[in-house]
Design an enzyme around this catalytic site. Structure first.
Site, short mmCIF file in Angstrom:
data_model
loop_
_atom_site.label_atom_id
_atom_site.label_comp_id
_atom_site.label_asym_id
_atom_site.label_seq_id
_atom_site.Cartn_x
_atom_site.Cartn_y
_atom_site.Cartn_z
N VAL A 147 1.13 -1.58 -0.13
CA VAL A 147 -0.20 0.14 -0.02
C VAL A 147 0.78 1.21 -0.09
O VAL A 147 0.54 2.26 -1.18
CB VAL A 147 -0.98 0.38 1.47
CG1 VAL A 147 -2.03 1.10 1.04
CG2 VAL A 147 -2.01 -1.38 1.00
N GLU A 169 -10.07 5.97 5.46
CA GLU A 169 -11.16 5.24 4.03
C GLU A 169 -10.46 4.11 3.73
O GLU A 169 -11.70 3.23 3.62
CB GLU A 169 -11.25 6.66 3.09
CG GLU A 169 -12.42 6.73 1.78
CD GLU A 169 -13.26 5.70 2.13
OE1 GLU A 169 -13.90 6.97 2.87
OE2 GLU A 169 -14.46 4.64 2.41
N GLY A 171 -10.91 -0.97 1.22
CA GLY A 171 -10.01 -0.83 -0.35
C GLY A 171 -10.24 0.14 -0.58
O GLY A 171 -10.33 1.44 0.36
N GLY A 184 -1.35 -9.38 -4.03
CA GLY A 184 -1.30 -8.47 -2.87
C GLY A 184 -2.24 -7.52 -2.30
O GLY A 184 -2.55 -6.56 -1.16
N ASP A 222 -9.58 -10.08 10.16
CA ASP A 222 -9.59 -8.67 9.04
C ASP A 222 -11.26 -8.32 9.00
O ASP A 222 -11.61 -6.91 8.89
CB ASP A 222 -9.45 -8.81 7.49
CG ASP A 222 -9.52 -8.05 6.86
OD1 ASP A 222 -8.66 -6.73 7.18
OD2 ASP A 222 -9.52 -7.70 5.84
N LYS A 266 -13.05 -4.49 10.47
CA LYS A 266 -13.75 -3.57 9.23
C LYS A 266 -15.20 -3.89 9.83
O LYS A 266 -15.58 -2.31 9.77
CB LYS A 266 -13.72 -4.12 8.36
CG LYS A 266 -11.97 -4.15 7.29
CD LYS A 266 -12.08 -5.08 6.44
CE LYS A 266 -10.63 -4.76 5.63
NZ LYS A 266 -10.49 -5.65 4.87
N GLY A 313 -5.60 -4.88 -2.98
CA GLY A 313 -4.91 -4.20 -3.40
C GLY A 313 -4.18 -3.53 -4.24
O GLY A 313 -4.90 -2.15 -3.15
N1 HSE Z 1 -6.61 -8.40 3.70
C1 HSE Z 1 -7.37 -7.40 2.93
C2 HSE Z 1 -8.66 -7.73 2.24
C3 HSE Z 1 -6.58 -6.38 2.67
O1 HSE Z 1 -8.05 -9.08 1.29
O2 HSE Z 1 -9.98 -7.81 2.24
C4 HSE Z 1 -7.51 -5.39 2.37
O3 HSE Z 1 -7.73 -5.17 3.16
#
Ligand code: HSE
Length: 414
Positions: free
Chosen positions: A12, A124, A129, A182, A196, A200, A297
C-alpha cells in the site's frame, strides 16, 4: 505545498507514492496545493526503488521535520504503527491510514488524541480498499439512523471462494494467488479466519451507531472449513457461499457477526466476485444503499489513502470532529440469542432413519439432495429459524441420539 511522509513501503505504501506521483497534476488541482512525498520510512533496503531519494530508516527524519504535516501510516499491525501514530498526532501532524487493525483496536484513543491536537485521523482505506464507505457513512448518510450493514469486506476470502467455486481450485492454490496479487495480509490467518472482516465491520458499526464497537466482542468464523461440496449444496438451493459481515440494531444492543453464509442468488451480494467487496447500508431515510468496488490491492487501497490526504490538504486545520466513546458494558448481543436458519450437511448409515430423527428433533425442515450424488449416504437439510443456542442444542441432540455425522453447518443470510 503540503509535505507528506509515508511510514511503511509495502504494497500500500508504495502504491500511495506511485499514485501521488502519477496523478500529481489533478491531485494538486483538487487539493488546491501541491502534494509532495518528502519522506518514506522503512527499515528495509530498496536499492532499485523509484523512490530511493526519499527513503529513510531514521524515524527522526520524519517526526522532527516541521515541514511534514501529513503522515501516511501503511505499516499495519497495532504495535509500532500505534507508537508512530500517537507520536505523529502529538506532534500536531494529521495521520491517514489503511490500518484496520489499529483503527479497530485503538480508534477511540487515537481519534481523541487527534481531536486534542487539532489534527485529523482519517482511515477511508481501512474498510473496502478503494470503495468510498467511511466518508459516505460519516457525511452523505449522516441524516439517517442506520438500521444495519451487510457486507463482503475481505477481498482475499472472496477471491478464494470465487476461485474454488468457479474454477474448482483448491483453497491453498487460491490463497497463494491472493497473496501474489497483494490482497492478503502479511499473515493470511487474519483473512481466512475472518478477523480482518471483523475489524472492518467493527469500524463501520462504530461510525454507523455512534458508539465504539469492539471487535473482540463480535462472533467471528472464517472460511477454512468450507469445502467444494458445501458449495454444491448452496448451489442446489439457489445460493452461493460468501464470507458475510453483518451488524444491526437489535433491542437496544448491536447484533454483529462474521461468518460464511449462503446468500441466495437474488441477494445483492451474491454476484460480488473475486477481490471485489460490497457493502449494503440500510438507513431509515435512504433505504438500502450499496457500495461496490475493489476491496484490496495496491492501487485501489492507495486511491482511498490519497483521497484522505487530499481532504486534509484541502481543509487544513479542520481536525477530527467525532470521537468514539467506549461503552462501560459489552454493547453486542450474544451470538446465542440471535436467530438464524442453517443448512446442515450430514452423512448417515441409514438415510431414511436419519431423516426421521432430524424431523423429530428439528420439526419443520427442508431436505436438500444433490442431483449428481457424490456420496450416497450424504444429504443436507435446512432448519427453520431458531436462536443459535436452540439450534446448537438440537444439533448436539441429533449427533448423540442417532448415527448421523454432521459434516458442516452454514448460516443462510436473509
Ligand atoms: N487483506 C485484506 C483483504 C486487504 O483481503 O481484504 C484489504 O483490507
Amino acid at each position: 505545498m503540503v509535505n507528506v511522509a509515508i511510514l511503511g513501503y509495502g504494497v500500500v505504501g508504495s502504491g500511495v507514492a506511485e499514485v501521488i506521483k502519477k496523478n500529481s497534476e489533478s491531485i494538486s488541482q483538487r487539493a488546491g496545493t501541491d502534494i509532495k512525498v518528502k519522506w518514506i520510512l522503512d527499515i528495509r533496503d530498496f536499492p532499485d526503488s523509484p523512490d530511493k531519494d526519499v527513503l529513510t530508516k531514521n524515524a527522526d527524519d520524519v517526526f522532527n521535520d516541521n515541514e511534514v504535516s501529513i503522515i501516511v501510516e501503511t505499516i499495519g499491525g497495532a504495535k509500532i504503527a500505534h507508537e508512530f501514530t500517537k507520536r505523529a498526532l502529538m506532534a500536531g501532524k494529521s495521520v491517514v491510514t489503511s490500518n484496520k487493525e489499529l483503527v479497530a483496536t485503538h480508534g477511540p484513543e487515537l481519534l481523541q488524541l487527534a481531536k486534542e491536537n487539532g489534527v485529523s485521523y482519517l482511515f477511508e482505506a481501512s474498510v473496502g480498499g478503494g470503495i468510498p464507505i467511511i466518508r459516505p457513512l460519516n457525511q452523505c448518510l449522516a441524516a439517517n439512523e442506520i438500521n444495519g450493514i451487510t457486507g463482503i469486506l475481505n477481498g482475499t476470502t472472496n477471491y478464494i471462494l470465487t476461485q474454488m467455486k468457479r474454477e474448482g481450485k483448491s483453497f491453498e492454490a487460491a490463497l497463494k494467488e491472493a497473496q501474489q496479487n497483494g490482497y492478503a495480509e502479511q499473515n493470511p490467518t487474519a483473512d481466512v479466519e475472518g478477523h480482518d472482516a471483523c475489524r472492518k465491520i467493527a469500524i463501520l458499526s462504530s461510525i454507523a451507531y455512534n458508539e465504539f464497537v469492539d471487535c473482540e466482542n463480535i462472533y467471528t468464523e472464517g472460511i477454512t472449513k468450507i469445502t467444494v461440496d458445501d458449495m454444491k449444496y448452496a448451489d442446489a438451493i439457489g445460493g452461493v457461499i460468501k464470507l458475510i459481515a453483518v451488524s444491526k440494531k437489535a433491542n437496544g444492543k448491536i447484533f454483529a457477526r462474521v461468518s460464511p453464509a449462503i446468500v441466495l442468488n437474488e441477494h445483492p451480494l451474491a454476484n460480488v466476485e473475486d477481490v471485489f467487496n460490497a457493502i449494503v447500508v440500510n438507513g431509515d431515510a435512504v433505504g438500502d444503499a450499496m457500495f461496490y468496488g475493489r476491496g484490496a490491492g495496491k492501487l485501489p487501497t492507495a486511491s482511498a489513502v490519497v483521497a484522505d490526504v487530499i481532504d486534509i490538504a484541502k481543509h487544513p486545520g479542520s481536525g477530527t470532529a467525532s470521537v468514539w466513546e467506549r461503552t462501560q458494558q459489552n454493547n453486542i448481543l450474544p451470538i446465542e440469542d440471535s436467530t438464524t436458519k442453517f443448512l446442515v450437511r450430514v452423512t448417515a448409515k441409514n438415510k431414511e432413519d436419519a431423516k426421521k430423527d432430524i424431523l423429530s428433533i428439528f420439526g419443520e425442515i427442508q431436505l436438500v439432495e444433490l442431483h449428481s450424488k457424490v456420496k450416497d449416504n450424504e444429504f443436507a437439510f435446512i432448519s427453520c429459524k431458531n436462536t443459535e443456542s436452540e439450534f446448537k442444542t438440537k444439533l448436539d441432540k441429533l449427533e448423540s441420539a442417532s448415527d448421523i455425522t454432521v459434516l458442516n453447518r452454514i448460516r443462510i443470510e436473509e
